[in-house]
Scaffold this active site. Structure first.
Site, PDB file in Angstrom:
ATOM      1  N   CYS A 258       0.748  -1.208   0.202  1.00  0.00           N
ATOM      2  CA  CYS A 258       0.130   0.044  -0.066  1.00  0.00           C
ATOM      3  C   CYS A 258       0.910   1.113   0.136  1.00  0.00           C
ATOM      4  O   CYS A 258       0.799   2.099  -0.814  1.00  0.00           O
ATOM      5  CB  CYS A 258      -0.946   0.083   1.342  1.00  0.00           C
ATOM      6  SG  CYS A 258      -1.943  -1.179   1.323  1.00  0.00           S
TER       7      CYS A 258
HETATM    8  N1  LIG Z   1      -2.844  -5.996   1.688  1.00  0.00           N
HETATM    9  C1  LIG Z   1      -3.200  -5.162   2.296  1.00  0.00           C
HETATM   10  O1  LIG Z   1      -3.061  -4.906   3.275  1.00  0.00           O
HETATM   11  C2  LIG Z   1      -4.335  -4.005   1.760  1.00  0.00           C
HETATM   12  C3  LIG Z   1      -4.948  -3.145   2.372  1.00  0.00           C
HETATM   13  C4  LIG Z   1      -5.810  -2.285   1.779  1.00  0.00           C
HETATM   14  C5  LIG Z   1      -6.262  -2.126   0.419  1.00  0.00           C
HETATM   15  N2  LIG Z   1      -5.426  -2.979  -0.298  1.00  0.00           N
HETATM   16  C6  LIG Z   1      -5.732  -3.147  -1.691  1.00  0.00           C
HETATM   17  O2  LIG Z   1      -6.449  -4.202  -1.945  1.00  0.00           O
HETATM   18  C7  LIG Z   1      -6.194  -4.644  -3.067  1.00  0.00           C
HETATM   19  C8  LIG Z   1      -5.592  -6.094  -3.457  1.00  0.00           C
HETATM   20  O3  LIG Z   1      -4.424  -6.061  -2.487  1.00  0.00           O
HETATM   21  P1  LIG Z   1      -3.972  -7.666  -1.876  1.00  0.00           P
HETATM   22  O4  LIG Z   1      -2.918  -7.323  -0.961  1.00  0.00           O
HETATM   23  O5  LIG Z   1      -5.203  -8.599  -1.598  1.00  0.00           O
HETATM   24  O6  LIG Z   1      -3.327  -8.230  -3.105  1.00  0.00           O
HETATM   25  P2  LIG Z   1      -2.876  -9.828  -3.288  1.00  0.00           P
HETATM   26  O7  LIG Z   1      -2.018  -9.842  -4.448  1.00  0.00           O
HETATM   27  O8  LIG Z   1      -2.679 -10.504  -1.954  1.00  0.00           O
HETATM   28  O9  LIG Z   1      -4.388 -10.396  -3.892  1.00  0.00           O
HETATM   29  C9  LIG Z   1      -4.705 -10.253  -5.122  1.00  0.00           C
HETATM   30  C10 LIG Z   1      -5.407 -11.519  -5.866  1.00  0.00           C
HETATM   31  O10 LIG Z   1      -5.896 -11.363  -7.069  1.00  0.00           O
HETATM   32  C11 LIG Z   1      -5.577 -12.157  -7.734  1.00  0.00           C
HETATM   33  N3  LIG Z   1      -5.866 -11.751  -9.133  1.00  0.00           N
HETATM   34  C12 LIG Z   1      -4.988 -11.146  -9.948  1.00  0.00           C
HETATM   35  N4  LIG Z   1      -5.373 -10.674 -11.220  1.00  0.00           N
HETATM   36  C13 LIG Z   1      -6.811 -11.229 -11.158  1.00  0.00           C
HETATM   37  C14 LIG Z   1      -7.783 -11.645 -12.239  1.00  0.00           C
HETATM   38  N5  LIG Z   1      -7.627 -11.110 -13.529  1.00  0.00           N
HETATM   39  N6  LIG Z   1      -8.850 -12.245 -11.824  1.00  0.00           N
HETATM   40  C15 LIG Z   1      -9.105 -13.131 -10.630  1.00  0.00           C
HETATM   41  N7  LIG Z   1      -7.963 -12.803  -9.755  1.00  0.00           N
HETATM   42  C16 LIG Z   1      -7.044 -12.304  -9.935  1.00  0.00           C
HETATM   43  C17 LIG Z   1      -4.226 -12.458  -7.490  1.00  0.00           C
HETATM   44  O11 LIG Z   1      -3.885 -14.008  -8.034  1.00  0.00           O
HETATM   45  C18 LIG Z   1      -4.290 -12.436  -5.973  1.00  0.00           C
HETATM   46  O12 LIG Z   1      -4.421 -13.572  -5.456  1.00  0.00           O
HETATM   47  C19 LIG Z   1      -5.007  -3.833  -4.066  1.00  0.00           C
HETATM   48  O13 LIG Z   1      -5.583  -2.608  -4.748  1.00  0.00           O
HETATM   49  C20 LIG Z   1      -4.432  -3.212  -2.726  1.00  0.00           C
HETATM   50  O14 LIG Z   1      -3.784  -1.840  -2.798  1.00  0.00           O
HETATM   51  C21 LIG Z   1      -4.513  -4.005   0.309  1.00  0.00           C
END
Ligand SMILES: NC(=O)c1ccc[n+]([C@@H]2O[C@H](COP(=O)([O-])OP(=O)(O)OC[C@H]3O[C@@H](n4cnc5c(N)ncnc54)[C@H](O)[C@@H]3O)[C@@H](O)[C@H]2O)c1
Length: 416
Positions: A258
């Site tokens: 983030c």
């Molecule tokens: N990790 C955090 O602490 C956090 C907190 C708040 C917001 N976010 C936001 O949330 C979003 C996701 O973050 P995250 O940490 O969960 O990411 P992550 O990489 O852990 O998970 C994302 C998932 O999406 C999947 N994916 C990618 N492309 C895809 C597609 N076309 N179809 C289906 N699945 C697909 C990936 O395989 C992965 O499992 C981001 O925008 C991030 O900025 C993250």
């Protein structure tokens, strides 16, 4: 019974999917990574905040798949895919565009679609809506569309999805109402804002606020190093003010998915409006400098004992980007390890949450052994449960970048 689809089963999507299933919803989780889908089917969690035992409790209520087709029977679909930066540090909406296109193929009328991924203001209306409308359905008329930012803080236990207020901004009032009702199932307090853009910017403000304040205290840490003032003492003292001050800790720089990434979504978007968001750029610059500052400090600490970095054994303690988790994405520890290696140090590490660091071909060494073997123990991330006082007592030389050895004021300990 409400059926909820979740696209992207990572740090954000998986806990969300579990929360809805725990409230009795049927949840269809879709991820393009077959390993994640198989792990869920096998009842094995890969996200620390979700214990594996949860899957057995949920039984059939949580169903994981790589196929979008199954989302056709969902009442609501939440998009939680990554929103990274491209190589030249511009928003990379690739995963978001791919997932939205795939969803458009199975979208049906009356569904609610909510984007949860962090992104710049305008994404939901200008990018997601048109792609979904390729289905022939109109956003706000035939299906509902909203943005609701994720506020999960991996490893945190004092605030949960239920107790953290959830922001919701809908394309229309009806969209917002649908989203509010849905999140009301898993959150005690849903906060409605007037538009998806306001909700998108709310999330960015929260992250930029942290990034800027961390940069401020980091810049002061570099200054106090020259002035020979203890930054931790100053932060502690300032934090006694009961109003008008909020405590931020100095450290080796920012990590995770983030803070090093999201602010640049806004600075990129701002350029379209002839604005340079200088706070964002400056905070990024200061925070990016921190690993270099920390390595220079390590170099000086060794030098003071007549040692060069070249040939020194350095035990890095804590390599994930924050305490209590095993996530190493953008972790400043990785930068510190490469810089130390470039200078010729022999680096080993200890991290109970990160058994292997593939990119450096390293495995975590047991703490006592790592400390005993090292010329310098470098505390980069202070995990709960790691005995930092033992490190202060046993190590020949300690550089503490997290202020966790403050009670041990022995001559072998140097702090940021
Ligand atoms: N990790 C955090 O602490 C956090 C907190 C708040 C917001 N976010 C936001 O949330 C979003 C996701 O973050 P995250 O940490 O969960 O990411 P992550 O990489 O852990 O998970 C994302 C998932 O999406 C999947 N994916 C990618 N492309 C895809 C597609 N076309 N179809 C289906 N699945 C697909 C990936 O395989 C992965 O499992 C981001 O925008 C991030 O900025 C993250």
């Amino acid at each position: 019974m409400t059926t909820v689809g979740v696209i992207g089963l990572g740090y954000v999507g998986l806990p969300l999917a579990v929360a809805f299933a725990q409230e009795g919803c049927e949840v269809i989780g879709v991820d393009i990574d077959p390993r994640k889908v198989e792990a869920i089917r096998a009842g094995e969690s890969y996200v620390e905040d979700v214990p594996s035992a949860t899957f057995a409790e949920l039984g059939e209520r949580l169903h994981a798949s790589t196929r979008y087709g199954e989302l056709a029977r969902a009442d609501a679909v939440l998009i939680c895919v990554p929103t990274p930066l491209s190589r030249n540090r511009e928003p990379d909406l690739g995963p978001l565009i791919d997932s939205t296109r795939a969803l458009a193929e199975v979208l049906r009328s009356d569904q609610l679609v909510v984007l949860e991924s962090t992104t710049y203001p305008g994404t939901t209306r200008e990018r997601v809506a048109p792609l979904l409308e390729e289905s022939g359905l109109a956003a706000g008329r035939d299906f509902h569309l909203a943005f609701s930012p994720e506020r999960v803080d991996p490893g945190r236990t004092d605030f949960t999805l239920r107790t953290t207020p959830k922001i919701v901004g809908g394309l229309t009032n009806a969209c917002a109402e649908r989203a509010e009702a849905l999140y009301g199932l898993v959150c005690d307090h849903v906060v409605r804002v007037s538009s998806p853009e306001a909700a998108e910017l709310t999330k960015l403000l929260e992250n930029i606020f942290r990034s800027v304040n961390i940069a401020l205290v980091n810049e002061l840490a570099m200054l106090t190093d020259r002035m020979d003032i203890d930054i931790w003492e100053v932060v502690d003292a300032a934090a006694t003010k009961p109003y008008g001050f909020m405590r931020f800790e100095p450290g080796p720089g920012m990590g995770g998915h983030c803070l090093p990434v999201d602010p640049f979504y806004l600075s990129w978007r701002a350029r379209e409006f002839d604005m340079a968001t200088e706070f964002i750029e400056l905070a990024g610059k200061v925070n990016q400098q921190m690993p270099y500052h920390c390595v220079a400090k390590a170099q000086r600490a060794l030098n003071d004992r007549g040692l060069a970095v070249k040939g020194a054994r350095v035990a890095v303690v804590g390599v994930s980007y924050k305490p209590g988790v095993g996530d190493v994405r953008e972790s400043p520890a990785l930068k510190i390890i490469s810089l130390l290696r470039e200078l010729g140090a022999e680096v080993l590490y200890h991290d109970p949450h990160v058994p292997v660091l593939g990119e450096f071909a390293l495995e975590s060494t047991p703490l006592e052994q790592a400390v005993a073997d090292a010329d310098l123990a470098l505390i980069v991330t202070a995990h709960p449960g790691v005995d930092h006082e033992l490190i202060a007592r046993r190590a020949r030389l300690v550089l503490d970048l997290r202020g966790v050895t403050r009670r041990a004021s022995t001559a072998n300990v140097v702090r940021l």
